[in-house]
Design a protein around this motif. Structure first.
Motif, PDB file in Angstrom:
ATOM      1  N   VAL A  13       0.829  -1.373  -0.010  1.00 47.50           N
ATOM      2  CA  VAL A  13      -0.043   0.079  -0.115  1.00 47.50           C
ATOM      3  C   VAL A  13       0.986   1.173   0.056  1.00 47.50           C
ATOM      4  O   VAL A  13       0.509   2.113  -0.607  1.00 47.50           O
ATOM      5  CB  VAL A  13      -0.953  -0.161   1.213  1.00 47.50           C
ATOM      6  N   PHE A  14       1.698   1.275   0.785  1.00 46.70           N
ATOM      7  CA  PHE A  14       2.833   2.253   0.696  1.00 46.70           C
ATOM      8  C   PHE A  14       3.608   2.598  -0.498  1.00 46.70           C
ATOM      9  O   PHE A  14       3.564   3.884  -1.029  1.00 46.70           O
ATOM     10  CB  PHE A  14       3.731   2.141   1.886  1.00 46.70           C
ATOM     11  N   ASP A  15       3.857   1.539  -1.179  1.00 44.91           N
ATOM     12  CA  ASP A  15       4.434   1.459  -2.508  1.00 44.91           C
ATOM     13  C   ASP A  15       3.598   2.325  -3.594  1.00 44.91           C
ATOM     14  O   ASP A  15       3.909   3.283  -4.237  1.00 44.91           O
ATOM     15  CB  ASP A  15       4.734   0.384  -3.138  1.00 44.91           C
ATOM     16  N   ALA A  16       2.299   1.909  -3.670  1.00 49.11           N
ATOM     17  CA  ALA A  16       1.390   2.563  -4.345  1.00 49.11           C
ATOM     18  C   ALA A  16       1.033   4.232  -4.050  1.00 49.11           C
ATOM     19  O   ALA A  16       0.974   4.765  -4.872  1.00 49.11           O
ATOM     20  CB  ALA A  16      -0.023   1.556  -4.232  1.00 49.11           C
ATOM     21  N   ALA A  17       0.671   4.333  -2.598  1.00 50.61           N
ATOM     22  CA  ALA A  17       0.547   5.611  -2.267  1.00 50.61           C
ATOM     23  C   ALA A  17       1.647   6.541  -2.513  1.00 50.61           C
ATOM     24  O   ALA A  17       1.479   7.697  -2.868  1.00 50.61           O
ATOM     25  CB  ALA A  17       0.082   5.773  -0.834  1.00 50.61           C
ATOM     26  N   ALA A  18       3.014   5.959  -2.736  1.00 52.84           N
ATOM     27  CA  ALA A  18       4.040   6.762  -2.985  1.00 52.84           C
ATOM     28  C   ALA A  18       4.335   7.031  -4.497  1.00 52.84           C
ATOM     29  O   ALA A  18       4.800   8.258  -4.702  1.00 52.84           O
ATOM     30  CB  ALA A  18       5.420   6.066  -2.614  1.00 52.84           C
ATOM     31  N   ARG A  19       3.672   6.124  -5.201  1.00 59.40           N
ATOM     32  CA  ARG A  19       3.904   6.396  -6.553  1.00 59.40           C
ATOM     33  C   ARG A  19       2.838   7.353  -7.032  1.00 59.40           C
ATOM     34  O   ARG A  19       3.271   8.172  -8.175  1.00 59.40           O
ATOM     35  CB  ARG A  19       3.732   5.168  -7.485  1.00 59.40           C
ATOM     36  N   HIS A  20       1.669   7.410  -6.518  1.00 57.68           N
ATOM     37  CA  HIS A  20       0.522   8.187  -7.050  1.00 57.68           C
ATOM     38  C   HIS A  20       0.600   9.578  -6.031  1.00 57.68           C
ATOM     39  O   HIS A  20      -0.067  10.501  -6.752  1.00 57.68           O
ATOM     40  CB  HIS A  20      -0.761   7.656  -6.838  1.00 57.68           C
ATOM     41  N   LEU A  21       1.401   9.514  -5.022  1.00 62.62           N
ATOM     42  CA  LEU A  21       1.143  10.576  -3.864  1.00 62.62           C
ATOM     43  C   LEU A  21      -0.300  11.159  -3.796  1.00 62.62           C
ATOM     44  O   LEU A  21      -0.518  12.081  -3.893  1.00 62.62           O
ATOM     45  CB  LEU A  21       1.967  11.771  -4.595  1.00 62.62           C
ATOM     46  N   SER A  22      -1.065   9.948  -3.556  1.00 62.35           N
ATOM     47  CA  SER A  22      -2.449  10.028  -3.580  1.00 62.35           C
ATOM     48  C   SER A  22      -3.005   8.807  -2.865  1.00 62.35           C
ATOM     49  O   SER A  22      -2.956   7.909  -3.436  1.00 62.35           O
ATOM     50  CB  SER A  22      -3.466  10.536  -4.930  1.00 62.35           C
ATOM     51  N   PHE A  23      -4.009   8.822  -1.755  1.00 62.33           N
ATOM     52  CA  PHE A  23      -4.341   7.895  -1.149  1.00 62.33           C
ATOM     53  C   PHE A  23      -5.555   7.245  -1.970  1.00 62.33           C
ATOM     54  O   PHE A  23      -5.719   6.127  -2.139  1.00 62.33           O
ATOM     55  CB  PHE A  23      -4.850   7.992   0.181  1.00 62.33           C
ATOM     56  N   THR A  24      -6.223   8.445  -2.785  1.00 63.01           N
ATOM     57  CA  THR A  24      -7.417   7.934  -3.380  1.00 63.01           C
ATOM     58  C   THR A  24      -6.970   7.139  -4.685  1.00 63.01           C
ATOM     59  O   THR A  24      -7.664   6.142  -4.906  1.00 63.01           O
ATOM     60  CB  THR A  24      -8.325   9.203  -4.169  1.00 63.01           C
ATOM     61  N   ARG A  25      -6.071   7.545  -5.510  1.00 67.68           N
ATOM     62  CA  ARG A  25      -5.696   6.928  -6.691  1.00 67.68           C
ATOM     63  C   ARG A  25      -4.827   5.237  -6.389  1.00 67.68           C
ATOM     64  O   ARG A  25      -4.915   4.432  -7.144  1.00 67.68           O
ATOM     65  CB  ARG A  25      -4.762   7.647  -7.662  1.00 67.68           C
ATOM     66  N   ALA A  26      -4.227   5.503  -5.202  1.00 71.23           N
ATOM     67  CA  ALA A  26      -3.633   4.169  -4.717  1.00 71.23           C
ATOM     68  C   ALA A  26      -4.668   3.181  -4.431  1.00 71.23           C
ATOM     69  O   ALA A  26      -4.731   1.922  -4.613  1.00 71.23           O
ATOM     70  CB  ALA A  26      -2.916   4.427  -3.269  1.00 71.23           C
ATOM     71  N   ALA A  27      -5.903   3.781  -3.735  1.00 69.86           N
ATOM     72  CA  ALA A  27      -7.121   2.849  -3.553  1.00 69.86           C
ATOM     73  C   ALA A  27      -7.672   2.302  -4.425  1.00 69.86           C
ATOM     74  O   ALA A  27      -8.090   0.934  -4.899  1.00 69.86           O
ATOM     75  CB  ALA A  27      -8.064   3.740  -2.441  1.00 69.86           C
ATOM     76  N   ASP A  28      -7.793   3.234  -5.707  1.00 71.48           N
ATOM     77  CA  ASP A  28      -7.825   2.528  -6.989  1.00 71.48           C
ATOM     78  C   ASP A  28      -7.445   1.593  -7.624  1.00 71.48           C
ATOM     79  O   ASP A  28      -8.054   0.529  -8.178  1.00 71.48           O
ATOM     80  CB  ASP A  28      -8.423   3.814  -8.140  1.00 71.48           C
ATOM     81  N   GLU A  29      -6.001   1.763  -7.699  1.00 72.89           N
ATOM     82  CA  GLU A  29      -5.076   0.737  -7.961  1.00 72.89           C
ATOM     83  C   GLU A  29      -5.462  -0.495  -7.068  1.00 72.89           C
ATOM     84  O   GLU A  29      -5.160  -1.591  -7.670  1.00 72.89           O
ATOM     85  CB  GLU A  29      -3.801   1.291  -7.931  1.00 72.89           C
ATOM     86  N   LEU A  30      -5.581  -0.634  -5.962  1.00 65.26           N
ATOM     87  CA  LEU A  30      -5.450  -1.686  -5.041  1.00 65.26           C
ATOM     88  C   LEU A  30      -6.984  -2.299  -4.855  1.00 65.26           C
ATOM     89  O   LEU A  30      -7.014  -3.192  -4.119  1.00 65.26           O
ATOM     90  CB  LEU A  30      -4.950  -1.305  -3.925  1.00 65.26           C
ATOM     91  N   ALA A  31      -7.849  -1.568  -5.423  1.00 65.78           N
ATOM     92  CA  ALA A  31      -9.300  -1.961  -5.580  1.00 65.78           C
ATOM     93  C   ALA A  31      -9.826  -1.964  -3.798  1.00 65.78           C
ATOM     94  O   ALA A  31     -10.424  -3.163  -3.544  1.00 65.78           O
ATOM     95  CB  ALA A  31      -9.524  -3.519  -5.924  1.00 65.78           C
ATOM     96  N   VAL A  32      -9.301  -0.862  -3.228  1.00 60.69           N
ATOM     97  CA  VAL A  32      -9.766  -0.706  -1.805  1.00 60.69           C
ATOM     98  C   VAL A  32     -10.364   0.419  -1.641  1.00 60.69           C
ATOM     99  O   VAL A  32     -10.400   1.312  -2.443  1.00 60.69           O
ATOM    100  CB  VAL A  32      -8.622  -1.216  -0.737  1.00 60.69           C
ATOM    101  N   THR A  33     -10.696   1.000  -0.244  1.00 67.25           N
ATOM    102  CA  THR A  33     -11.133   2.270  -0.042  1.00 67.25           C
ATOM    103  C   THR A  33      -9.890   3.355   0.125  1.00 67.25           C
ATOM    104  O   THR A  33      -9.030   2.813   0.782  1.00 67.25           O
ATOM    105  CB  THR A  33     -12.318   2.471   1.023  1.00 67.25           C
ATOM    106  N   PRO A  34     -10.177   4.576   0.032  1.00 62.57           N
ATOM    107  CA  PRO A  34      -9.107   5.445   0.627  1.00 62.57           C
ATOM    108  C   PRO A  34      -8.753   5.171   1.921  1.00 62.57           C
ATOM    109  O   PRO A  34      -7.762   5.663   2.388  1.00 62.57           O
ATOM    110  CB  PRO A  34      -9.558   6.747   0.086  1.00 62.57           C
ATOM    111  N   ALA A  35      -9.918   4.993   2.825  1.00 61.80           N
ATOM    112  CA  ALA A  35      -9.898   4.978   4.284  1.00 61.80           C
ATOM    113  C   ALA A  35      -8.947   3.754   4.616  1.00 61.80           C
ATOM    114  O   ALA A  35      -8.328   3.621   5.387  1.00 61.80           O
ATOM    115  CB  ALA A  35     -11.186   4.694   4.848  1.00 61.80           C
TER     116      ALA A  35
END
Length: 266
Positions: A13-35
């Protein structure tokens, strides 16, 4: 050396958030919620004892501590992927290790493997005689066993549970018994052997009559080496193609299983 427990899901999750610099876009990639992303990041920060992201007027930014570990983390994920690919390489392997009873291999399995190799000429086949060999120790792909069901393993029946009483035309009326033969109640066998295969050999030698799985006797019946004294009739046991569940996820295992079950239907 004791290995440190790694919170792999939170690190992903950290890797995805670091690449997007966005919890929302990381959530879309991982198919989970931003929360859920935020919860994983907070749990990782608690685990590491450091802050990984900060919010600024320009949006989400990595802290120095977060950026410091990112390259090594991504290299580690690449290594994980290489490791998984290496473990999955066996799925594409052309080598099969199969455990099967000797006589069943000779009478039923070998001809079908020959046809399979005509369609797949590069495959290698290693046959283990002990059908109850340990899957891990013998590195088995399959075991073929005469049983009444798969038990703790996953499997498919190679044919119907049928049996037949057979004998050579010139054989005496003596009975040949073997483990799990289920001879008629009033029968006292003159000859006792250990396996269905030994009972088949005994019957073909003219020592008497016996009860055999139909699949084991089919070839001898077709060649008039044995005659059906009674049956075929329903039985409790059949020959099953068995393996632990992870084996069935391998393409090569499914391919051979499909071939053998189709071959039996034709």
């Amino acid at each position: 050396m004791k290995r440190t427990h790694l919170p792999l899901n939170a690190l992903r999750v950290f890797d995805a958030a670091a690449r997007h610099l966005s919890f929302t876009r990381a959530a879309d990639e991982l198919a989970v919620t931003p929360a859920a992303v935020g919860q994983q990041i907070r749990a990782l920060e608690d685990h590491l004892g450091t802050v990984l992201f900060r919010r600024t007027s320009r949006g989400l930014e990595l802290t120095g501590e977060g950026a410091a570990g990112l390259d090594a983390l991504r290299e580690g994920f690449l290594k994980f992927e290489e490791s998984v690919q290496a473990m999955q390489a066996g799925q594409a392997s052309d080598r099969y290790t199969i455990a099967a009873p000797r006589e069943f291999y000779a009478q039923w399995l070998a001809p079908r493997l020959a046809d399979f190799r005509k369609e797949n000429p590069t495959i290698q086949i290693h046959v283990v005689e002990d059908e109850y060999a340990d899957f891990t120790e013998a590195n088995l792909d399959f075991a073929i066993r005469l049983v009444d069901g798969p038990g703790d393993l996953e499997g498919v029946a190679l044919g119907e549970a049928r049996k037949v009483i057979v004998a050579r035309h010139d054989a005496p009326d003596d009975w040949i018994g073997w483990t799990a033969a289920n001879l008629p109640d009033d029968v006292r066998p003159a000859i006792e052997v250990a396996t269905a295969g030994q009972a088949l050999s005994s019957a073909m030698a003219g020592l008497g009559r016996t009860v055999l799985p139909l699949m084991l006797a089919e070839s001898a019946l077709a060649k008039n080496e044995l005659a059906a004294v009674e049956g075929p009739m329903d039985a409790r046991r059949a020959y099953w193609l068995l393996a632990p569940l992870p084996q069935w996820r391998q393409k090569k295992v499914r391919a051979l299983a499909d071939w053998l079950t189709r071959a039996d239907e034709t």
